[in-house]
Design an enzyme around this catalytic site. Sequence first.
Site, PDB file in Angstrom:
ATOM      1  N   CYS A 203      15.175 -26.610  37.293  1.00  0.00           N
ATOM      2  CA  CYS A 203      15.197 -27.285  35.995  1.00  0.00           C
ATOM      3  C   CYS A 203      14.814 -28.753  36.127  1.00  0.00           C
ATOM      4  CB  CYS A 203      16.560 -27.108  35.342  1.00  0.00           C
ATOM      5  SG  CYS A 203      16.875 -25.380  34.893  1.00  0.00           S
TER       6      CYS A 203
ATOM      7  N   GLU B  83      17.727 -25.148  30.282  1.00  0.00           N
ATOM      8  CA  GLU B  83      16.854 -26.320  30.253  1.00  0.00           C
ATOM      9  C   GLU B  83      15.395 -25.916  30.096  1.00  0.00           C
ATOM     10  OE1 GLU B  83      20.316 -27.278  33.086  1.00  0.00           O
ATOM     11  OE2 GLU B  83      19.124 -25.524  32.516  1.00  0.00           O
TER      12      GLU B  83
END
Length: 158
Positions: free
Chosen positions: A88, A57
């Site tokens: 993330c 991510e």
Amino acid sequence: MSSPDESAPLHRAVELATANVAAGGGPFGAVVVTADGRQHEGANRVTALQDPTAHAEVQAIRAACRRAGTHELRGAILYASCEPCPMCLASALWARIERIVFAAGRDDAARAGFDDAAFYEYFESPAHRGMLPTVQHRGADAIAPFEAWRVHEARTEY
């Protein structure tokens, strides 16, 4: 449930994750679709780069920001092969991502040996803070950087 428009980038994130395993990386992939429709991909590079922040991510967010020439991705959607970990999630918040769509859940990751439960618990309960103690030592100059920022006229807000 994702819409048909979301199935392609989500499927791509899963493909990236699967291909990354074959390439010796972790089983995580991500795609950021920016407001203008551009897609930016990322795969987990933690072991390859010896960088614990190189999650899929984060890699996709970095790629999207570089290409857009900005640190904000307002209107973007993050598609992840698995439920994002707290780092993330925080990265998506800082990037001003509009929404996250993910395929596998945290329990699926835990069954494969990627158990982030302790990290989630760290943020959810003060009792778990012993895992990584934080201590404030507030010296006389503690807020000097923020005072400099506040009066710096050429700053870029974020």
